[in-house]
Every structure is written in structure tokens, then in C-alpha cells.
Design a protein around this motif. Structure first.
Motif, PDB file in Angstrom:
ATOM      1  N   TYR A  32       2.024  -1.048  -2.407  1.00 45.08           N
ATOM      2  CA  TYR A  32       2.228   0.272  -2.990  1.00 45.08           C
ATOM      3  C   TYR A  32       2.405   0.100  -4.504  1.00 45.08           C
ATOM      4  CZ  TYR A  32       3.648   5.190  -3.125  1.00 45.08           C
ATOM      5  OH  TYR A  32       3.694   6.540  -3.370  1.00 45.08           O
ATOM      6  N   PRO A  33       1.344   0.358  -5.296  1.00 44.20           N
ATOM      7  CA  PRO A  33       1.499   0.286  -6.751  1.00 44.20           C
ATOM      8  C   PRO A  33       2.548   1.298  -7.221  1.00 44.20           C
ATOM      9  CG  PRO A  33      -0.818   0.357  -6.125  1.00 44.20           C
ATOM     10  CD  PRO A  33      -0.037   0.676  -4.889  1.00 44.20           C
ATOM     11  N   ALA A  34       3.391   0.873  -8.146  1.00 43.45           N
ATOM     12  CA  ALA A  34       4.508   1.717  -8.561  1.00 43.45           C
ATOM     13  C   ALA A  34       4.061   3.053  -9.138  1.00 43.45           C
ATOM     14  CB  ALA A  34       5.364   0.965  -9.584  1.00 43.45           C
ATOM     15  N   ASP A  35       2.839   3.111  -9.700  1.00 43.72           N
ATOM     16  CA  ASP A  35       2.370   4.358 -10.307  1.00 43.72           C
ATOM     17  C   ASP A  35       1.525   5.201  -9.357  1.00 43.72           C
ATOM     18  OD1 ASP A  35       0.211   2.691 -10.172  1.00 43.72           O
ATOM     19  OD2 ASP A  35      -0.409   2.931 -12.267  1.00 43.72           O
ATOM     20  N   ALA A  36       1.417   4.789  -8.085  1.00 45.56           N
ATOM     21  CA  ALA A  36       0.599   5.539  -7.125  1.00 45.56           C
ATOM     22  C   ALA A  36       1.348   6.766  -6.609  1.00 45.56           C
ATOM     23  CB  ALA A  36       0.207   4.651  -5.957  1.00 45.56           C
ATOM     24  N   LYS A  37       0.624   7.855  -6.397  1.00 46.33           N
ATOM     25  CA  LYS A  37       1.229   9.047  -5.817  1.00 46.33           C
ATOM     26  C   LYS A  37       1.481   8.858  -4.327  1.00 46.33           C
ATOM     27  CE  LYS A  37      -0.675  12.367  -9.134  1.00 46.33           C
ATOM     28  NZ  LYS A  37      -1.489  13.614  -9.311  1.00 46.33           N
ATOM     29  N   GLN A  38       0.577   8.140  -3.663  1.00 43.87           N
ATOM     30  CA  GLN A  38       0.731   7.821  -2.244  1.00 43.87           C
ATOM     31  C   GLN A  38      -0.263   6.730  -1.877  1.00 43.87           C
ATOM     32  OE1 GLN A  38      -0.183  11.436  -0.028  1.00 43.87           O
ATOM     33  NE2 GLN A  38      -2.342  10.928   0.025  1.00 43.87           N
ATOM     34  N   VAL A  39      -0.022   6.072  -0.746  1.00 42.53           N
ATOM     35  CA  VAL A  39      -0.982   5.116  -0.203  1.00 42.53           C
ATOM     36  C   VAL A  39      -1.184   5.444   1.272  1.00 42.53           C
ATOM     37  CG1 VAL A  39      -0.348   3.288  -1.828  1.00 42.53           C
ATOM     38  CG2 VAL A  39       0.758   3.396   0.396  1.00 42.53           C
ATOM     39  N   SER A  40      -2.309   5.009   1.814  1.00 47.30           N
ATOM     40  CA  SER A  40      -2.654   5.309   3.200  1.00 47.30           C
ATOM     41  C   SER A  40      -2.723   4.039   4.023  1.00 47.30           C
ATOM     42  CB  SER A  40      -4.001   6.038   3.267  1.00 47.30           C
ATOM     43  OG  SER A  40      -3.951   7.264   2.564  1.00 47.30           O
ATOM     44  N   VAL A  41      -2.383   4.167   5.298  1.00 45.05           N
ATOM     45  CA  VAL A  41      -2.488   3.079   6.268  1.00 45.05           C
ATOM     46  C   VAL A  41      -3.296   3.601   7.452  1.00 45.05           C
ATOM     47  CG1 VAL A  41      -1.235   1.508   7.787  1.00 45.05           C
ATOM     48  CG2 VAL A  41      -0.260   2.126   5.572  1.00 45.05           C
ATOM     49  N   GLN A  42      -4.323   2.862   7.847  1.00 45.79           N
ATOM     50  CA  GLN A  42      -5.193   3.298   8.935  1.00 45.79           C
ATOM     51  C   GLN A  42      -4.790   2.627  10.240  1.00 45.79           C
ATOM     52  OE1 GLN A  42      -7.562   5.658   8.691  1.00 45.79           O
ATOM     53  NE2 GLN A  42      -7.863   5.532  10.910  1.00 45.79           N
ATOM     54  N   LEU A  43      -4.642   3.420  11.303  1.00 50.66           N
ATOM     55  CA  LEU A  43      -4.364   2.926  12.651  1.00 50.66           C
ATOM     56  C   LEU A  43      -5.569   3.190  13.541  1.00 50.66           C
ATOM     57  CD1 LEU A  43      -0.753   4.315  13.260  1.00 50.66           C
ATOM     58  CD2 LEU A  43      -1.417   2.175  12.161  1.00 50.66           C
ATOM     59  N   THR A  44      -5.766   2.301  14.526  1.00 51.38           N
ATOM     60  CA  THR A  44      -6.843   2.470  15.495  1.00 51.38           C
ATOM     61  C   THR A  44      -6.300   2.218  16.894  1.00 51.38           C
ATOM     62  OG1 THR A  44      -8.496   1.703  13.900  1.00 51.38           O
ATOM     63  CG2 THR A  44      -9.137   1.734  16.218  1.00 51.38           C
ATOM     64  N   ASN A  45      -6.545   3.149  17.813  1.00 51.86           N
ATOM     65  CA  ASN A  45      -6.149   2.992  19.212  1.00 51.86           C
ATOM     66  C   ASN A  45      -7.301   2.353  19.977  1.00 51.86           C
ATOM     67  OD1 ASN A  45      -5.107   3.143  21.772  1.00 51.86           O
ATOM     68  ND2 ASN A  45      -5.222   5.377  21.937  1.00 51.86           N
ATOM     69  N   GLN A  46      -7.099   1.104  20.405  1.00 49.96           N
ATOM     70  CA  GLN A  46      -8.145   0.382  21.115  1.00 49.96           C
ATOM     71  C   GLN A  46      -8.088   0.586  22.622  1.00 49.96           C
ATOM     72  OE1 GLN A  46      -7.415  -3.649  19.726  1.00 49.96           O
ATOM     73  NE2 GLN A  46      -8.682  -3.344  17.906  1.00 49.96           N
ATOM     74  N   ASP A  47      -7.130   1.359  23.095  1.00 50.65           N
ATOM     75  CA  ASP A  47      -6.980   1.586  24.532  1.00 50.65           C
ATOM     76  C   ASP A  47      -7.978   2.610  25.062  1.00 50.65           C
ATOM     77  OD1 ASP A  47      -4.932  -0.186  25.212  1.00 50.65           O
ATOM     78  OD2 ASP A  47      -3.390   1.184  24.488  1.00 50.65           O
ATOM     79  N   ASP A  48      -8.148   2.592  26.393  1.00 54.68           N
ATOM     80  CA  ASP A  48      -8.964   3.603  27.069  1.00 54.68           C
ATOM     81  C   ASP A  48      -8.142   4.828  27.438  1.00 54.68           C
ATOM     82  OD1 ASP A  48     -11.235   1.963  26.964  1.00 54.68           O
ATOM     83  OD2 ASP A  48     -10.660   0.946  28.842  1.00 54.68           O
ATOM     84  N   PHE A  49      -6.914   4.884  26.975  1.00 54.43           N
ATOM     85  CA  PHE A  49      -6.028   6.012  27.263  1.00 54.43           C
ATOM     86  C   PHE A  49      -5.258   6.365  25.985  1.00 54.43           C
ATOM     87  CE2 PHE A  49      -4.174   1.978  28.674  1.00 54.43           C
ATOM     88  CZ  PHE A  49      -3.037   1.901  27.881  1.00 54.43           C
ATOM     89  N   PRO A  50      -4.694   7.560  25.925  1.00 50.39           N
ATOM     90  CA  PRO A  50      -3.961   7.970  24.715  1.00 50.39           C
ATOM     91  C   PRO A  50      -2.596   7.302  24.640  1.00 50.39           C
ATOM     92  CG  PRO A  50      -3.826   9.689  26.370  1.00 50.39           C
ATOM     93  CD  PRO A  50      -4.768   8.649  26.929  1.00 50.39           C
ATOM     94  N   ASN A  51      -2.057   7.242  23.435  1.00 46.55           N
ATOM     95  CA  ASN A  51      -0.712   6.732  23.194  1.00 46.55           C
ATOM     96  C   ASN A  51       0.031   7.698  22.282  1.00 46.55           C
ATOM     97  OD1 ASN A  51      -0.358   3.741  24.211  1.00 46.55           O
ATOM     98  ND2 ASN A  51      -2.436   3.846  23.383  1.00 46.55           N
ATOM     99  N   VAL A  52       1.321   7.830  22.520  1.00 46.59           N
ATOM    100  CA  VAL A  52       2.190   8.542  21.581  1.00 46.59           C
ATOM    101  C   VAL A  52       2.753   7.508  20.615  1.00 46.59           C
ATOM    102  CG1 VAL A  52       4.325   9.867  21.314  1.00 46.59           C
ATOM    103  CG2 VAL A  52       2.750  10.381  23.185  1.00 46.59           C
TER     104      VAL A  52
END
Length: 234
Positions: A32-52
Motif C-alpha cells: 500500500y503506497p502511502a500516497d495511494a487513495k486505495q488498493v485492490s486485492v483480487q480473490l478467486t473461488n476455485q470451488d464448484d460451490f459458493p462460499n461465504v
């Protein structure tokens, strides 16, 4: 080293559908650069079913929960459902804190994966397993001394008796994968450590190191393993 996984808790509410974390985060750390307004993190669900999923940040408490965790970040969304084979973007926003400007500060992003309860098993009194992943979040001011790609240039090595010490003279955290020293004409691999800026870590040795250098392997921002020799001060 940048990502840890652990079994968080058990609840007698259903059937265990997953024994391994199958919702994965892109990358091995968050910068997280100190001058950044925000940063993003990408998640991927590799399952054959949903997760909470539930997400939160802490300042280093491995036992933290969303209710007890403290960190100067706002994270959205904090709780969400991920369909099978889908993605989700988390957004982190620094909310302000009196952090050092001459070195990194480290926090932890927690991701709790809650698989669904199998139909017809609600009354079976079996277990569902919830898994938590932890990833380092580095808050990074500009203009720091050194470079994550050249940690060998700002790390010093010394030996005293049967103890090897490495000192991190940079403004970045040094994620050491391993260190190799020569003892009795044989290479000896020492385990990994994360060394804070300006800090020193020591490893016990089974003998006196030979030669005038040690080989250090560390992990950079992209998760690549880099190696370099460090002059050894006896």
C-alpha cells in the motif's frame, strides 16, 4: 512467507465440505503506497460451490477476529458471498495513523472462508470447517532506503561464536526465504525469517561458518525468489 493459512474454528452445524482453502488471493502480499487513495486485492473461488467470505485487517494478532482487530484501514466489502468459480475485488483504504515515514509498517489481511452446509445435514450434528488465510499488508512511504529487489545490498551478516546474525539496514521488511552458510566444508541451510527495518535476527549454528560470505535468498514484491552473497564479518 507472505501468506499463511490456518484452521480457525469448528462449529457443529453441518458437514465438512472443504479441508483446504480454495478461495485464493492474487499475489503473495499487498503493498500500500502511502500516497495511494486505495488498493485492490483480487480473490478467486476455485470451488464448484459458493462460499461465504469475511475479511478484516489486524496489526499482527494471529488470534484477531473482526470484532477485536485493530488496523488503520477500511476494507470493503467486509462480508460477501462468492459464487462457484467467480471473483471478488476487495478494496483497502488507509484511514490515517501516525506511522513512521522512514520505514514500512506491516499489517495483516485476514480472509475467512465459510463453505455451505450440505442439504439434509442440518440436523446431523456434524462439523463444518472454516479456514482463514492471512496475507501481509505493507504500508510503504516513498523514498525509502534500499530496494525490495536488492536486499543483499542493505543486509549485513556477522558471526559470533555459534550464532549468525543478519541486520536489515533498509527501510523495507526483508522476507528471508533461507540463508546458506558453509560449516565443515558443507552447505547448511538456515530457515526463513522476516526482518523488520533496522532490526537484527540471529540463527543458532552447529559449528563455526567458513569463508568470507553467506548466501541469502529473499522474496520480493512479486513473490520471486532472489539470491545474493553477503560479506561475512567474523
Amino acid at each position: 512467507m507472505s501468506l499463511g493459512r490456518s484452521l480457525l474454528t469448528f462449529a457443529l452445524v453441518g458437514t465438512c465440505l472443504s479441508s483446504q482453502a480454495s478461495v485464493v488471493m492474487t499475489g503473495n502480499r499487498v503493498v500500500y503506497p502511502a500516497d495511494a487513495k486505495q488498493v485492490s486485492v483480487q480473490l478467486t473461488n476455485q470451488d464448484d460451490f459458493p462460499n461465504v467470505m469475511q475479511a478484516w485487517l489486524d496489526s499482527g494478532d494471529e488470534q484477531s477476529t473482526p470484532q477485536t482487530a485493530r488496523a488503520p484501514f477500511m476494507l470493503t466489502p467486509p462480508m460477501f458471498r462468492m459464487a462457484a468459480h467467480s471473483g471478488q475485488t476487495l478494496r483497502l483504504q488507509f484511514t490515517g495513523a501516525d506511522l513512521p515515514k522512514d520505514k514500512e509498517s506491516v499489517f495483516w489481511l485476514n480472509i475467512l472462508q465459510i463453505p455451505p452446509v450440505a442439504k439434509g445435514s442440518e440436523a446431523s450434528n456434524q462439523m463444518i470447517v472454516m479456514l482463514r488465510s492471512r496475507m501481509k499488508v505493507f504500508w510503504r512511504p516513498a523514498g525509502l532506503q534500499g530496494s525490495p529487489n536488492e536486499m543483499n545490498k542493505t543486509t549485513t551478516a556477522s558471526v559470533s561464536g555459534r550464532k549468525l546474525s543478519l541486520t536489515n539496514n533498509s527501510g523495507y521488511y526483508a522476507s528471508i526465504a533461507h540463508v546458506v552458510v558453509t560449516i565443515a566444508n558443507k552447505p547448511v541451510k538456515l530457515g526463513g525469517e522476516m526482518i523488520a527495518p533496522g532490526a537484527t535476527k540471529a540463527w543458532p549454528l552447529v559449528g563455526t561458518p567458513m569463508g568470507d560470505s553467506v548466501q541469502m535468498t529473499w522474496i520480493n514484491d512479486q513473490g520471486a525468489y532472489l539470491s545474493g552473497a553477503l560479506p561475512l564479518k567474523h
